[in-house]
Design an enzyme around this catalytic site. Structure first.
Site, PDB file in Angstrom:
ATOM      1  N   LYS A   1      26.440  -2.857  -1.971  1.00  0.00           N
ATOM      2  CA  LYS A   1      27.902  -2.794  -2.136  1.00  0.00           C
ATOM      3  C   LYS A   1      28.550  -2.117  -0.941  1.00  0.00           C
ATOM      4  CE  LYS A   1      27.459  -2.037  -7.119  1.00  0.00           C
ATOM      5  NZ  LYS A   1      27.680  -0.999  -8.136  1.00  0.00           N
TER       6      LYS A   1
ATOM      7  N   ARG B   1       0.798  -1.219   0.000  1.00  0.00           N
ATOM      8  CA  ARG B   1       0.000   0.000   0.000  1.00  0.00           C
ATOM      9  C   ARG B   1       0.835   1.276   0.000  1.00  0.00           C
ATOM     10  NH1 ARG B   1      -2.967  -3.821   1.739  1.00  0.00           N
ATOM     11  NH2 ARG B   1      -1.070  -4.350   2.819  1.00  0.00           N
ATOM     12  N   THR B   2       1.768   1.373   0.926  1.00  0.00           N
ATOM     13  CA  THR B   2       2.429   2.667   1.103  1.00  0.00           C
ATOM     14  C   THR B   2       3.166   3.085  -0.167  1.00  0.00           C
ATOM     15  OG1 THR B   2       2.627   2.192   3.445  1.00  0.00           O
ATOM     16  CG2 THR B   2       3.963   3.993   2.611  1.00  0.00           C
TER      17      THR B   2
HETATM   18  C1  NCD Z   1       1.960  -1.022   8.209  1.00  0.00           C
HETATM   19  C2  NCD Z   1       3.455  -0.778   8.258  1.00  0.00           C
HETATM   20  O1  NCD Z   1       4.173  -1.051   7.304  1.00  0.00           O
HETATM   21  O2  NCD Z   1       3.863  -0.270   9.280  1.00  0.00           O
HETATM   22  N1  NCD Z   1       1.424  -1.103   6.947  1.00  0.00           N
HETATM   23  C3  NCD Z   1       1.205   0.020   6.199  1.00  0.00           C
HETATM   24  O3  NCD Z   1       2.092   0.796   5.924  1.00  0.00           O
HETATM   25  N2  NCD Z   1      -0.034   0.248   5.774  1.00  0.00           N
HETATM   26  C4  NCD Z   1       1.502  -2.028   9.180  1.00  0.00           C
HETATM   27  C5  NCD Z   1       2.138  -3.392   9.228  1.00  0.00           C
HETATM   28  O4  NCD Z   1       3.094  -3.704   8.530  1.00  0.00           O
HETATM   29  O5  NCD Z   1       1.624  -4.185  10.008  1.00  0.00           O
END
Ligand code: NCD
Length: 306
Positions: free
Chosen positions: A84, A54-55
């Site tokens: 490296k 998602r992010t």
């Molecule tokens: C979360 C993260 O990466 O911190 N996910 C996200 O960015 N939506 C939560 C998780 O990994 O559990």
């Protein structure tokens, strides 16, 4: 409002949040109309040392929707010069010669802050280990703002791995700018909320408590924020992980305890902590969070680069 880097939710102010929410709401219309060309001359780099669906993609989608261009390294530890032995500060200094903004995720707490010191362009912290995830907190707050009319007066129940989860840490810091009724922490003993966050709330006179009884916590919740056990942060403590696993699961039977108007949230990805049957419940807001993430990130990119 001028903002250079986005590293921690501690940077946020109420006027900044008002501006982000206002702009995100406008971006809903921009995205629905197919996007704009506002950032056509801008380039964003995503530099990810940890997995993400998602992010990273929502930042990339946000940049595309605003007409900008994207460069991506999603296995930075293997597929960049870090493999490296290049020092992070040299890597970031290099990428900042090519891009107008860098979105960064790493397993190390404090990594984004260190990167910001080396970068000539804005750094956005997309997660630094068990540290923070400030843009997730912004989209979470925007979701609460839209669904519940704001954080003031709300009882916010945080469930799961509160020790290692960076999203809850950033969300608590952000929410402390308002007057929530209280935070309720529901976590297995091994992954209780850390002391620094408890101190943060105490200093700001925001009430909080631990509540091991999940149905009791749900019974008076306005928002219930479920989280995944962060398996990758347990290392070789497999037994500890197994002992925590499955301790708090929101399933259809548990939903009976939740008020009719409550909002169910989760940053995703989920494991077994929310059963799939819950998805069709009108209170389930976690895919709305995903959508809001796009609008909030469009708003942020516009604010940083506009
Ligand atoms: C979360 C993260 O990466 O911190 N996910 C996200 O960015 N939506 C939560 C998780 O990994 O559990």
């Amino acid at each position: 409002m001028k903002l250079k880097h986005i590293i921690s939710a501690e940077q946020f102010t109420r006027p900044f949040l008002d501006e982000v929410f206002g702009r995100a709401s406008y971006m809903e219309r921009v995205a629905d109309d197919g996007g704009s060309k506002n950032l056509v001359q801008k380039v964003m780099a995503t530099f990810f040392y940890e997995p993400s669906t998602r992010t990273r993609l929502s930042f990339e989608a946000a940049m595309h929707r605003l007409g900008g261009r994207v460069m991506s390294t999603d296995h930075a530890s293997q597929f960049s010069s870090v493999a490296k032995g290049e020092d992070i500060q040299d890597s970031i200094r290099t990428v900042s010669c090519y891009a107008d903004v860098i979105v960064l995720r790493s397993p190390q707490v404090g990594f984004a802050k260190k990167a910001a010191e080396a970068s000539s362009v804005p750094i956005i912290n997309a997660g630094d280990g068990a540290g923070e995830h400030p843009t997730q907190a912004l989209l979470d707050a925007y979701t609460i703002h839209k669904a519940c009319g704001g954080i003031d007066g709300k009882r916010i129940v945080l469930v799961g791995d509160l020790h290692n989860g960076r999203t809850v840490r950033s969300l608590v810091k952000l929410a402390a700018l308002y007057r929530p009724e209280e935070f309720v922490f529901v976590a297995p003993d091994a992954v209780r909320m850390r002391t620094d966050i408890r101190d943060y709330l105490t200093e700001r006179s925001i009430p909080f408590r631990d509540e091991p009884d999940f149905p009791a916590a749900l019974g008076r919740a306005d928002v219930v924020y479920m989280t995944r056990l962060q398996k990758e942060r347990f290392g070789d403590r497999v037994e500890e992980y197994e002992a925590c696993k499955g301790r708090y699961v929101l399933d259809v039977a548990m939903l009976e305890h939740l008020p009719e108007k409550a909002l169910i949230m989760h940053p995703l990805p989920r494991n077994e902590e929310i059963s799939r049957e819950v998805d069709s419940d009108p209170r389930a807001g976690y895919f709305t969070q995903v959508k809001n993430g796009l609008y909030v990130r469009m708003a942020l990119l516009r604010m940083l680069l506009g």
